[in-house]
Design a protein around this motif. Structure first.
Motif, short mmCIF file in Angstrom:
data_model
loop_
_atom_site.label_atom_id
_atom_site.label_comp_id
_atom_site.label_asym_id
_atom_site.label_seq_id
_atom_site.Cartn_x
_atom_site.Cartn_y
_atom_site.Cartn_z
N UNK A 137 27.81 40.90 51.28
CA UNK A 137 29.13 41.48 51.49
C UNK A 137 29.12 42.91 50.97
N UNK A 138 29.52 43.87 51.79
CA UNK A 138 29.62 45.25 51.29
C UNK A 138 30.66 45.33 50.18
N UNK A 139 30.46 46.26 49.28
CA UNK A 139 31.35 46.40 48.13
C UNK A 139 32.80 46.56 48.56
N UNK A 140 33.04 47.26 49.65
CA UNK A 140 34.40 47.53 50.10
C UNK A 140 35.12 46.25 50.53
N UNK A 141 34.39 45.24 50.96
CA UNK A 141 35.00 44.01 51.45
C UNK A 141 35.07 42.90 50.42
N UNK A 142 34.50 43.14 49.25
CA UNK A 142 34.51 42.09 48.24
C UNK A 142 35.94 41.88 47.73
N UNK A 143 36.24 40.67 47.36
CA UNK A 143 37.54 40.37 46.79
C UNK A 143 37.62 40.98 45.40
N UNK A 144 38.82 41.30 44.97
CA UNK A 144 39.04 41.94 43.68
C UNK A 144 38.51 41.08 42.54
N UNK A 145 38.72 39.76 42.65
CA UNK A 145 38.25 38.86 41.60
C UNK A 145 36.73 38.91 41.47
N UNK A 146 36.04 38.97 42.62
CA UNK A 146 34.58 39.04 42.61
C UNK A 146 34.09 40.33 41.96
N UNK A 147 34.77 41.44 42.28
CA UNK A 147 34.39 42.73 41.71
C UNK A 147 34.60 42.72 40.21
N UNK A 148 35.75 42.18 39.79
CA UNK A 148 36.03 42.13 38.36
C UNK A 148 35.07 41.21 37.63
N UNK A 149 34.76 40.06 38.21
CA UNK A 149 33.84 39.12 37.57
C UNK A 149 32.46 39.75 37.43
N UNK A 150 32.01 40.46 38.46
CA UNK A 150 30.71 41.11 38.39
C UNK A 150 30.72 42.21 37.33
#
Length: 110
Positions: free
Chosen positions: A70-83
């Protein structure tokens, strides 16, 4: 991994084109191939055969599944925060192992 997803893709069957190829082989034996009208007739009937076979679903399309990043732009906010929190936790663990106090304070300030 949270930044991967499984996608499904339909792959059309190649068999209609094989059938049209057989049609062309038979047509070249029957029709006079020195005329342009013979080529146009074979092409017209061949295109019609493919369209009719697709419309009637004579040959089944196959579905394949594949894993896609998944490109960074399409990731869900929760996934970005968890990472991001995972990276911060790794940095904190690494910072605890550093013996130099001045460097440790410098990392904590950032």
């Amino acid at each position: 991994m949270p930044n991967k997803r499984i996608r499904t893709k339909k792959v059309p069957s190649n068999l209609p084109y094989v059938v049209v190829g057989i049609w062309w082989a038979i047509g070249t034996l029957v029709l006079p191939m020195y005329r342009l009208s013979s080529y146009l007739l074979l092409a017209g009937i061949g295109i019609g055969m493919v369209l009719i076979m697709r419309k009637l679903h004579v040959f089944k399309d196959t579905e394949i599944q594949y894993e896609e990043e998944i490109p960074f732009e399409e990731m869900e906010l929760e996934d970005v925060l968890a990472e991001g929190y995972g990276y911060l936790a790794d940095l904190q663990k690494s910072n605890e192992k550093i013996a130099d106090e001045q460097m440790t304070r410098g990392i904590e300030e950032v």
